[in-house]
Structures are given as structure tokens and as C-alpha cells.
Design a protein around this motif. Structure first.
Motif, PDB file in Angstrom:
ATOM      1  N   ASP A   1     -31.031 -65.678  -5.444  1.00 49.47           N
ATOM      2  CA  ASP A   1     -29.896 -66.352  -6.057  1.00 49.47           C
ATOM      3  C   ASP A   1     -28.771 -66.504  -5.042  1.00 49.47           C
ATOM      4  OD1 ASP A   1     -31.169 -66.496  -8.484  1.00 49.47           O
ATOM      5  OD2 ASP A   1     -30.323 -64.615  -9.223  1.00 49.47           O
ATOM      6  N   LEU A   2     -28.151 -67.676  -5.041  1.00 45.41           N
ATOM      7  CA  LEU A   2     -26.985 -67.917  -4.189  1.00 45.41           C
ATOM      8  C   LEU A   2     -25.758 -67.865  -5.094  1.00 45.41           C
ATOM      9  CD1 LEU A   2     -28.323 -70.852  -1.963  1.00 45.41           C
ATOM     10  CD2 LEU A   2     -28.484 -68.379  -1.574  1.00 45.41           C
ATOM     11  N   ASN A   3     -25.166 -66.685  -5.185  1.00 41.07           N
ATOM     12  CA  ASN A   3     -24.126 -66.480  -6.200  1.00 41.07           C
ATOM     13  C   ASN A   3     -22.738 -66.978  -5.805  1.00 41.07           C
ATOM     14  OD1 ASN A   3     -23.391 -64.500  -4.362  1.00 41.07           O
ATOM     15  ND2 ASN A   3     -24.130 -62.787  -5.623  1.00 41.07           N
ATOM     16  N   THR A   4     -22.649 -67.612  -4.628  1.00 41.28           N
ATOM     17  CA  THR A   4     -21.358 -68.214  -4.256  1.00 41.28           C
ATOM     18  C   THR A   4     -21.311 -69.701  -4.578  1.00 41.28           C
ATOM     19  OG1 THR A   4     -22.141 -68.632  -1.996  1.00 41.28           O
ATOM     20  CG2 THR A   4     -20.985 -66.541  -2.399  1.00 41.28           C
ATOM     21  N   ILE A   5     -22.436 -70.265  -4.993  1.00 42.96           N
ATOM     22  CA  ILE A   5     -22.497 -71.690  -5.299  1.00 42.96           C
ATOM     23  C   ILE A   5     -21.799 -71.973  -6.628  1.00 42.96           C
ATOM     24  CG2 ILE A   5     -24.007 -73.657  -5.743  1.00 42.96           C
ATOM     25  CD1 ILE A   5     -24.038 -72.654  -2.846  1.00 42.96           C
ATOM     26  N   THR A   6     -20.854 -72.905  -6.579  1.00 48.26           N
ATOM     27  CA  THR A   6     -20.113 -73.287  -7.792  1.00 48.26           C
ATOM     28  C   THR A   6     -20.450 -74.688  -8.269  1.00 48.26           C
ATOM     29  OG1 THR A   6     -18.250 -74.058  -6.459  1.00 48.26           O
ATOM     30  CG2 THR A   6     -18.195 -71.753  -7.186  1.00 48.26           C
ATOM     31  N   ALA A   7     -21.159 -75.464  -7.445  1.00 44.27           N
ATOM     32  CA  ALA A   7     -21.492 -76.832  -7.841  1.00 44.27           C
ATOM     33  C   ALA A   7     -22.746 -77.297  -7.122  1.00 44.27           C
ATOM     34  CB  ALA A   7     -20.335 -77.780  -7.535  1.00 44.27           C
ATOM     35  N   VAL A   8     -23.516 -78.141  -7.797  1.00 43.87           N
ATOM     36  CA  VAL A   8     -24.681 -78.788  -7.204  1.00 43.87           C
ATOM     37  C   VAL A   8     -24.550 -80.285  -7.449  1.00 43.87           C
ATOM     38  CG1 VAL A   8     -27.187 -79.023  -7.203  1.00 43.87           C
ATOM     39  CG2 VAL A   8     -26.149 -76.771  -7.572  1.00 43.87           C
ATOM     40  N   GLU A   9     -24.461 -81.046  -6.368  1.00 44.35           N
ATOM     41  CA  GLU A   9     -24.354 -82.498  -6.480  1.00 44.35           C
ATOM     42  C   GLU A   9     -25.738 -83.119  -6.352  1.00 44.35           C
ATOM     43  OE1 GLU A   9     -21.571 -83.950  -7.214  1.00 44.35           O
ATOM     44  OE2 GLU A   9     -20.278 -82.182  -6.987  1.00 44.35           O
ATOM     45  N   ARG A  10     -25.969 -84.184  -7.101  1.00 44.16           N
ATOM     46  CA  ARG A  10     -27.260 -84.884  -7.065  1.00 44.16           C
ATOM     47  C   ARG A  10     -27.008 -86.368  -6.808  1.00 44.16           C
ATOM     48  NH1 ARG A  10     -27.826 -80.694 -10.761  1.00 44.16           N
ATOM     49  NH2 ARG A  10     -29.614 -79.336 -10.325  1.00 44.16           N
ATOM     50  N   PRO A  11     -26.777 -86.721  -5.547  1.00 44.81           N
ATOM     51  CA  PRO A  11     -26.454 -88.115  -5.215  1.00 44.81           C
ATOM     52  C   PRO A  11     -27.648 -89.041  -5.410  1.00 44.81           C
ATOM     53  CG  PRO A  11     -26.819 -86.856  -3.223  1.00 44.81           C
ATOM     54  CD  PRO A  11     -26.836 -85.864  -4.353  1.00 44.81           C
ATOM     55  N   THR A  12     -27.347 -90.293  -5.708  1.00 42.02           N
ATOM     56  CA  THR A  12     -28.395 -91.309  -5.844  1.00 42.02           C
ATOM     57  C   THR A  12     -28.203 -92.449  -4.857  1.00 42.02           C
ATOM     58  OG1 THR A  12     -27.117 -92.407  -7.589  1.00 42.02           O
ATOM     59  CG2 THR A  12     -28.770 -90.776  -8.282  1.00 42.02           C
ATOM     60  N   SER A  13     -27.205 -92.357  -3.992  1.00 44.98           N
ATOM     61  CA  SER A  13     -26.962 -93.398  -2.993  1.00 44.98           C
ATOM     62  C   SER A  13     -26.340 -92.780  -1.751  1.00 44.98           C
ATOM     63  CB  SER A  13     -26.025 -94.474  -3.545  1.00 44.98           C
ATOM     64  OG  SER A  13     -24.721 -93.937  -3.741  1.00 44.98           O
ATOM     65  N   ARG A  14     -26.381 -93.527  -0.650  1.00 41.40           N
ATOM     66  CA  ARG A  14     -25.800 -93.036   0.598  1.00 41.40           C
ATOM     67  C   ARG A  14     -24.296 -92.827   0.465  1.00 41.40           C
ATOM     68  NH1 ARG A  14     -26.147 -95.644   6.741  1.00 41.40           N
ATOM     69  NH2 ARG A  14     -24.944 -93.976   7.727  1.00 41.40           N
ATOM     70  N   GLU A  15     -23.638 -93.671  -0.278  1.00 45.34           N
ATOM     71  CA  GLU A  15     -22.186 -93.576  -0.419  1.00 45.34           C
ATOM     72  C   GLU A  15     -21.765 -92.221  -0.970  1.00 45.34           C
ATOM     73  OE1 GLU A  15     -24.027 -96.240  -1.225  1.00 45.34           O
ATOM     74  OE2 GLU A  15     -23.270 -97.389   0.501  1.00 45.34           O
ATOM     75  N   ALA A  16     -22.592 -91.648  -1.826  1.00 43.36           N
ATOM     76  CA  ALA A  16     -22.251 -90.357  -2.428  1.00 43.36           C
ATOM     77  C   ALA A  16     -22.346 -89.209  -1.430  1.00 43.36           C
ATOM     78  CB  ALA A  16     -23.164 -90.089  -3.622  1.00 43.36           C
ATOM     79  N   LEU A  17     -22.974 -89.458  -0.269  1.00 43.86           N
ATOM     80  CA  LEU A  17     -23.116 -88.408   0.735  1.00 43.86           C
ATOM     81  C   LEU A  17     -21.881 -88.277   1.627  1.00 43.86           C
ATOM     82  CD1 LEU A  17     -26.759 -89.156   1.940  1.00 43.86           C
ATOM     83  CD2 LEU A  17     -26.037 -87.296   0.448  1.00 43.86           C
ATOM     84  N   ARG A  18     -20.953 -89.203   1.512  1.00 44.04           N
ATOM     85  CA  ARG A  18     -19.838 -89.254   2.455  1.00 44.04           C
ATOM     86  C   ARG A  18     -18.740 -88.237   2.159  1.00 44.04           C
ATOM     87  NH1 ARG A  18     -19.147 -95.839   3.384  1.00 44.04           N
ATOM     88  NH2 ARG A  18     -21.303 -96.190   4.042  1.00 44.04           N
ATOM     89  N   VAL A  19     -18.746 -87.672   0.978  1.00 45.66           N
ATOM     90  CA  VAL A  19     -17.708 -86.693   0.624  1.00 45.66           C
ATOM     91  C   VAL A  19     -18.199 -85.306   1.034  1.00 45.66           C
ATOM     92  CG1 VAL A  19     -16.254 -85.788  -1.206  1.00 45.66           C
ATOM     93  CG2 VAL A  19     -17.039 -88.161  -1.302  1.00 45.66           C
ATOM     94  N   TRP A  20     -17.881 -84.931   2.264  1.00 44.65           N
ATOM     95  CA  TRP A  20     -18.350 -83.661   2.828  1.00 44.65           C
ATOM     96  C   TRP A  20     -17.168 -82.723   3.023  1.00 44.65           C
ATOM     97  CZ3 TRP A  20     -22.933 -81.369   3.931  1.00 44.65           C
ATOM     98  CH2 TRP A  20     -22.921 -80.267   4.789  1.00 44.65           C
ATOM     99  N   ARG A  21     -17.376 -81.452   2.701  1.00 41.16           N
ATOM    100  CA  ARG A  21     -16.287 -80.488   2.850  1.00 41.16           C
ATOM    101  C   ARG A  21     -16.850 -79.148   3.315  1.00 41.16           C
ATOM    102  NH1 ARG A  21     -15.740 -80.556  -3.664  1.00 41.16           N
ATOM    103  NH2 ARG A  21     -17.104 -78.784  -4.169  1.00 41.16           N
TER     104      ARG A  21
END
Length: 273
Positions: A2-22
Motif C-alpha cells: 500500500d502507498l499510504n501517502t497517495i491522496t489522488a489517482v488521475e486517469r487521463p484520456t488524452s495527452r492534454e491531461a498529462l500536462r498538469v505535473w506537480r
């Protein structure tokens, strides 16, 4: 794990959704390494499976392998008859220290990006002049040869927010004769040395050395070299940069590398080592 520090999982469907990196982000493909140990610095996963990239595509220019293509999918690929280098695919897939369960989730791109010395997808794609298509978070893209991409154990040319989209294997490389050698200290152990030789129709010879070194090395010759010339160049170039871990001492890795170099040369040259 288990990765207990993960607070969100994104499931992109296009390249544009990959651009928000932090900071705290990680791309999730197979996850075989990601979930194998704690990742305390991560807070968000970006699941690449929802992009639905075509795993494999054979064209007149060669083979396009999606970064998310699994090892099982690659191993099941039926190559065109003229691609005489295709047996390398199965040979490298079987060089994995992994069960069939891992084969069904581990990805080609993930193995290359992990950049471990014994990564057999690194061996395969380097030997076949593989080139990576890399997407940046700013919408730009670049291409880099796999042999130049891997810098050392868990070290490569990937920058923050970048992702490997695909691997291209050119047609010219897929139509070369090949020879494969691999060894480990155990019958199902991690590779201590994995060498691949290729020779094209014009007689040009190339030797790719992996697993025994921290990063891939390639040796190209316009014509078949002599055995002493090949081993001398290999030994001199690698020098003392032999990998050292529990899976093999440097002296053993060096000895096996030089022996395999001679065997590969003999096999592709039709003579004795």
C-alpha cells in the motif's frame, strides 16, 4: 504494498491531461516496481492505462512499441517473415527475473525508465537501435536513442514531468542477423551479463553489452573485426566500469563479457571463437 501517502489517482484520456505535473506525481504503468517498496515522496499517481495506446504496430519503417505495452504482449508479437532479428524479442523477454504474473503487468517502457543494468528491454532496444519518443509537459516532444538515454543504475535522461510515449525499432535493425548470450549466477537469477551481436547484409557488425555494466555499451564495426580487436576494444572502453552487486562480482562479469563477445563474433562470422 500500500502507498499510504497517495491522496489522488488521475486517469487521463488524452495527452492534454498529462500536462498538469506537480511535485509528488508519478506516472503509473505496470506498477511492478512502484508498488514494491514505500514511496513516501509521492502524493498522486497518473494512471497511463486509460490512454489506451496501441501496444504494438508494425509498419514499413519498423516496429512501434507503446511504452505501456506489457512484456506478455511483446512476447506474443508475430513478426513479419523478413524480420530475422525477431527471435531476440522472446530471448530478452525470458531474460526477465519475473513470473508470468509480472509479464502480464510489467511494461516495456517501465523497464527502460527504471534503467537497471539487468533490464532486458534495455538490452533488446539498444541492440536494435531503438529510439524513444518522449513527451514533455509543455507539449513538446523529443527523440533519443535508448543507448544514450540510460546513464546508469536508476539514472537516465528523463526530465521532470516527461514521459516515454513509445519506442521505435527501425526496419534496418529488424532485418539483421543476431546472436544472443546471457548468464546469471542462478538458473532463474538476474542477468550478470547480457550481450547481443548483430550483423547486417553489408557485413557491418555491432556488439551491445548490458547487465555486466552500469549502462549499455555499443561497439560498431564496418566489417567483422578480429576476436582480439573486439575484446581489446571492449575491455579498454569499459575499463573498470563493471557492475558490482550481489548478482556478480566485476571480475566474473568482465570474464563472461569477453568470452561472450568472442562467441558472438564466431557465430555471426561463421568461425571459431
Amino acid at each position: 504494498m500500500d502507498l499510504n501517502t497517495i491522496t489522488a489517482v488521475e486517469r487521463p484520456t488524452s495527452r492534454e491531461a498529462l500536462r498538469v505535473w506537480r511535485d509528488g506525481d508519478a506516472f503509473l504503468a505496470g506498477g511492478t516496481w512502484l508498488f514494491s517498496e514505500p514511496q513516501p515522496k509521492l502524493t498522486r499517481l497518473i494512471d497511463l492505462s486509460t490512454l489506451n495506446w496501441e501496444p504494438l504496430r508494425a509498419t514499413g519503417n519498423g516496429l512501434e512499441i507503446a511504452a505501456t505495452c506489457t512484456i506478455a504482449q511483446l512476447d506474443g508479437f508475430a513478426a513479419p517473415p523478413g524480420w530475422i532479428a525477431a527471435p531476440l524479442i522472446g530471448q530478452c523477454c525470458r531474460a526477465f527475473l519475473a513470473s508470468f504474473k509480472i509479464w502480464n503487468v510489467a511494461t516495456v517502457g517501465g523497464n527502460i525508465v527504471m534503467s537497471l543494468p539487468a533490464g532486458p528491454m534495455i538490452s533488446l532496444t539498444c541492440a536494435l537501435d531503438g529510439e524513444l519518443l518522449i513527451w514533455g509537459p509543455d507539449g513538446r516532444e523529443r527523440r533519443v536513442a535508448v543507448v544514450d538515454f540510460v546513464k546508469g543504475p536508476v539514472s537516465n535522461d528523463l526530465k521532470s514531468g516527461e514521459i516515454v510515449r513509445a519506442i521505435h525499432l527501425p526496419l534496418a535493425a529488424l532485418t539483421r542477423r543476431t546472436a544472443f548470450r546471457q548468464i546469471s549466477l542462478q538458473s532463474h537469477g538476474r542477468s550478470g551479463a547480457l550481450l547481443i551481436g548483430t550483423r547486417d547484409a553489408g557485413g557491418a557488425f555491432m556488439l551491445t553489452v548490458t547487465a555486466s555494466t552500469p549502462k549499455p555499451y555499443q561497439f560498431r564495426f564496418d566489417a567483422l573485426p578480429g576476436a582480439d580487436e573486439l575484446t581489446a576494444r571492449t575491455d579498454t572502453t569499459i575499463a573498470n566500469n563493471w557492475f558490482d552487486d550481489i548478482h556478480g562480482l566485476p571480475a566474473w562479469r568482465r570474464a563472461m563479457t569477453l568470452q561472450f563477445a568472442r562467441e558472438i563474433l564466431a557465430e555471426l562470422g561463421g568461425g571459431a571463437a
